[in-house]
Design a protein around this motif. Structure first.
Motif, PDB file in Angstrom:
ATOM      1  N   ARG A 151      -7.406   3.111  -9.445  1.00  0.00           N
ATOM      2  CA  ARG A 151      -6.481   3.143  -8.313  1.00  0.00           C
ATOM      3  C   ARG A 151      -7.183   3.302  -6.952  1.00  0.00           C
ATOM      4  NH1 ARG A 151      -1.282   5.349  -9.570  1.00  0.00           N
ATOM      5  NH2 ARG A 151      -1.086   5.687  -7.327  1.00  0.00           N
ATOM      6  N   ALA A 163      -6.218  -1.740   1.800  1.00  0.00           N
ATOM      7  CA  ALA A 163      -6.483  -1.299   3.172  1.00  0.00           C
ATOM      8  C   ALA A 163      -7.357  -2.291   3.919  1.00  0.00           C
ATOM      9  CB  ALA A 163      -7.143   0.074   3.154  1.00  0.00           C
ATOM     10  N   THR A 186      -6.567   0.822  -3.756  1.00  0.00           N
ATOM     11  CA  THR A 186      -6.130   1.300  -2.435  1.00  0.00           C
ATOM     12  C   THR A 186      -7.060   0.801  -1.341  1.00  0.00           C
ATOM     13  OG1 THR A 186      -5.143   3.280  -3.427  1.00  0.00           O
ATOM     14  CG2 THR A 186      -5.624   3.353  -1.068  1.00  0.00           C
ATOM     15  N   ARG A 187      -8.374   0.862  -1.597  1.00  0.00           N
ATOM     16  CA  ARG A 187      -9.337   0.377  -0.603  1.00  0.00           C
ATOM     17  C   ARG A 187      -9.193  -1.133  -0.392  1.00  0.00           C
ATOM     18  NH1 ARG A 187     -12.692   4.202  -3.247  1.00  0.00           N
ATOM     19  NH2 ARG A 187     -13.561   2.595  -4.625  1.00  0.00           N
ATOM     20  N   LEU A 239       2.259   1.680  -3.429  1.00  0.00           N
ATOM     21  CA  LEU A 239       1.180   2.139  -4.314  1.00  0.00           C
ATOM     22  C   LEU A 239       0.934   3.632  -4.122  1.00  0.00           C
ATOM     23  CD1 LEU A 239      -1.199   1.638  -6.248  1.00  0.00           C
ATOM     24  CD2 LEU A 239      -2.578   1.031  -4.240  1.00  0.00           C
ATOM     25  N   ALA A 240       0.924   4.093  -2.870  1.00  0.00           N
ATOM     26  CA  ALA A 240       0.678   5.512  -2.608  1.00  0.00           C
ATOM     27  C   ALA A 240       1.791   6.385  -3.158  1.00  0.00           C
ATOM     28  CB  ALA A 240       0.521   5.735  -1.101  1.00  0.00           C
ATOM     29  N   ALA A 251       0.832  -1.208   0.000  1.00  0.00           N
ATOM     30  CA  ALA A 251       0.000   0.000   0.000  1.00  0.00           C
ATOM     31  C   ALA A 251       0.862   1.252   0.000  1.00  0.00           C
ATOM     32  CB  ALA A 251      -0.933  -0.013   1.205  1.00  0.00           C
TER      33      ALA A 251
END
Length: 609
Positions: A88, A96, A92-93, A40-41, A37
């Motif tokens: 995206r 998470a 991301t969700r 990715l961010a 994550a």
């Protein structure tokens, strides 16, 4: 540059990292979902990102199909997932939602109890979040995540047994093409596409080269000499080779784009109709006036396309879409030779351009147009009759979306809209609203062909046509034969312009009419491609600015009544001015839309007529 995040340490000896780099990905390695994550961010929001299991074994082209296709927001294959910027947030969700800080197994697999790999789990989460995840058909290509040394060796052996490049070349060719294209062009044009790809050429560049070649061919035909005609035929064939190559290059290198889809679709028509004009100019140099034949060929070909588009739009999402005629067609397709015969007799673009090129080189423009008109007329009757039979024998409920598409294809302007409001209470004839359109078209064409040009009858017929066409679209076009309304209106408008120009006592009226119909046809093709791309019809302000089909028809009728007699060139100048205005307004709006709208690229797997 795109980023690929490996969900664990690389496997020694694996070519995966090299394959990903060759596809334009920068490699990052994560140890757990939290680090995935975080990586990715860190990737800029406007870039593509991929999540890849390091144990993946497969062909590079399998990775290319799953991870680099620009047409889809997300794509996946076993062990790999990609997300474009619009997908995206969902990715991301999904990350998470995984247990925070839980380390990934050393082999990169997903948490216990879930799918086999983390990319597979994320792909399932994206789909649950409403994102459509494209999973390409891999055929003989290999894409797998083996779990042990023996299965890994077997998977590698399977990869070695299939020629990745041969599969890639085969898949560059359309899945459904005409006989001439399949057997006379594609066997070598695919290699030309690969040559272009290796030199960094783009499909749009090849498309432009095809247009330029066709325009040069039209210029050669316009010379009116035998040498010019021979050169024109050869160049037209070369233009078609390039026309096939651009699509094959797009499929070979997955270089799809909105602009490319628009250019490919519109340039085909521009090339063919420019060539018709070149033949007419060449014939005129030899003392033979074939402008009426050239315009007739353009009218017939455009109406054929409108029949195709209307029928497909009316029925592609119909409920209960079955009929005995369709069942018979499916059975015929099961017999090999009938498939090719049925594809050839509709005179698709490959067969049509080959016929035009050969006849240009060895005969005269008049013969070319006679053959073209005869072939296209037969094809139009064959396809339209079959579709009418299907429509009358099927049990289907047409959707509101299909009715809206047909109404947009009708291209109704202010006059037709006012007539629609006034005639909304009229009963619907058997089969739908088509009889109103047919009646209005018949009155208009009869007057354009036979009524005195200097009198009021042609104008009166145009007014009646406007009322009838308004009645045709006064209610949703959900009848069995309502898909015929747009092609009937196209035939009426184009046919009236042709008839009035042919009868006018004005030098140059037919070439001016050719330009007018070409400009209007471009607007109608643009409408079709917008609808097919899922972006809806052109804005109402454009349709009103262009007058709608009935407004343009009435204007031409008024101009004919005022200017078409007496031997002056006023009618010709008026038609030319109208053609220029329609072309300027329509093309400007079209370019603005396709360059700036971000509409999805249309990937056509069938050969247009």
């Amino acid at each position: 540059m795109s980023t690929a995040i490996l969900t664990g340490p690389p496997v020694p000896g694996s070519p995966l990292e090299g394959d990903l780099r060759s596809l334009g990905f920068e490699i990052r390695t994560a140890a757990d979902p939290r680090e995935t994550a975080a990586l990715l961010a860190a990737v800029p929001a406007g870039e593509r990102v991929a999540v890849v299991d390091p144990r993946f074994v497969g062909h590079r082209h399998a990775l290319r199909l799953a991870l680099t296709d620009p047409r889809f927001a997300a794509g996946a294959a076993p062990g790999v997932l990609t997300a474009q910027p619009e997908a995206r947030p969902s990715l991301t969700r999904a990350l998470a939602a995984l247990p925070a800080g839980e380390p990934l197994p050393a082999d990169g697999s997903a948490p216990a109890g879930g799918p086999a790999t983390l990319p597979d789990a994320l792909a399932a989460a994206l789909e649950a979040d409403g994102v459509t995840v494209h999973r390409p058909e891999l055929g003989s290509l290999v894409a797998a995540v083996p779990t042990g040394p023996q299965t890994r060796k077997e998977t590698r052996d399977a990869v070695a047994a299939v020629d990745d490049e041969a599969v890639r070349l085969r898949s560059a060719v359309k899945s459904r093409d005409g006989f001439f294209t399949t057997f006379c062009i594609s066997p070598y044009s695919r290699y030309l596409a690969r040559w272009c790809a290796r030199r960094g050429l783009t499909p749009n560049q090849v498309t432009t080269a095809s247009l330029v070649t066709a325009l040069i061919a039209a210029g050669c035909a316009a010379t009116g000499t035998r040498g010019g005609f021979v050169a024109a035929g050869l160049l037209l064939l070369l233009s078609f080779v390039l026309d096939c190559t651009d699509g094959q290059l797009a499929r070979y290198s997955l270089q799809y784009s909105t602009l490319g889809a628009w250019l490919d679709a519109t340039f085909d028509r521009a090339k063919e109709y420019a060539y018709y004009a070149g033949l007419a100019l060449g014939a005129a140099r030899g003392g033979d006036d074939v402008w009426a034949l050239a315009l007739g060929a353009m009218v017939l070909q455009t109406c054929r396309h409108v029949v195709d588009f209307s029928f497909n739009e009316a029925n592609h999402d119909a409920v209960g879409n079955t009929s005995p005629t369709a069942a018979l067609s499916d059975r015929l397709d099961g017999v090999g030779w009938t498939v090719w015969v049925r594809r050839m007799i509709v005179l698709p673009i490959g067969e049509r351009w080959a016929m035009i090129a050969v006849l240009t080189a060895v005969t005269t423009p008049r013969v070319v147009f006679y053959a073209l008109l005869a072939g296209c007329a037969f094809a139009a009757c064959y396809t339209t009759a079959g579709r009418v039979l299907r429509s009358l024998t099927r049990r289907a409920s047409r959707t509101d979306r299909a009715a809206r598409a047909l109404a947009d294809l009708a291209d109704s302007g202010p006059l037709a809209e006012a007539a629609a409001k006034a005639t909304r209470r009229l009963a619907r004839p058997v089969g739908g609203r088509t009889p109103y359109a047919l009646a209005g078209a018949a009155v208009l064409l009869a007057a354009a062909c036979a009524a005195p040009l200097g009198g009021p009858l042609v104008v009166l017929a145009a007014l009646l046509y406007a009322v009838a066409s308004g009645a045709a679209v006064a209610r949703p076009l959900t009848g069995a034969l309502d898909w015929l309304v747009p092609p009937v209106l196209r035939a009426a408008e184009y046919g009236a312009v042709l008839a009035l120009a042919a009868r006018a006592d004005a030098p140059g009226a037919l070439p001016a009419a050719f330009g007018l119909v070409a400009a209007v046809a471009y607007h109608h093709y643009d409408t079709v491609y917008r609808i097919r791309g899922g972006t809806g019809a052109p804005p109402a302000r454009l349709v009103r600015a262009l007058g709608g089909h009935e407004g343009r028809t009435l204007l031409v009728a008024v101009l004919a009544a005022l200017l078409a007699t007496g031997g002056g060139d006023g009618f010709t100048l008026a038609l030319a001015a109208l053609a220029g205005a329609v072309a300027l307004v329509g093309l400007a709006e079209s370019i603005r839309f396709w360059v700036s709208s971000g509409a999805p690229a249309v990937h056509d797997e069938g050969e247009p007529a």
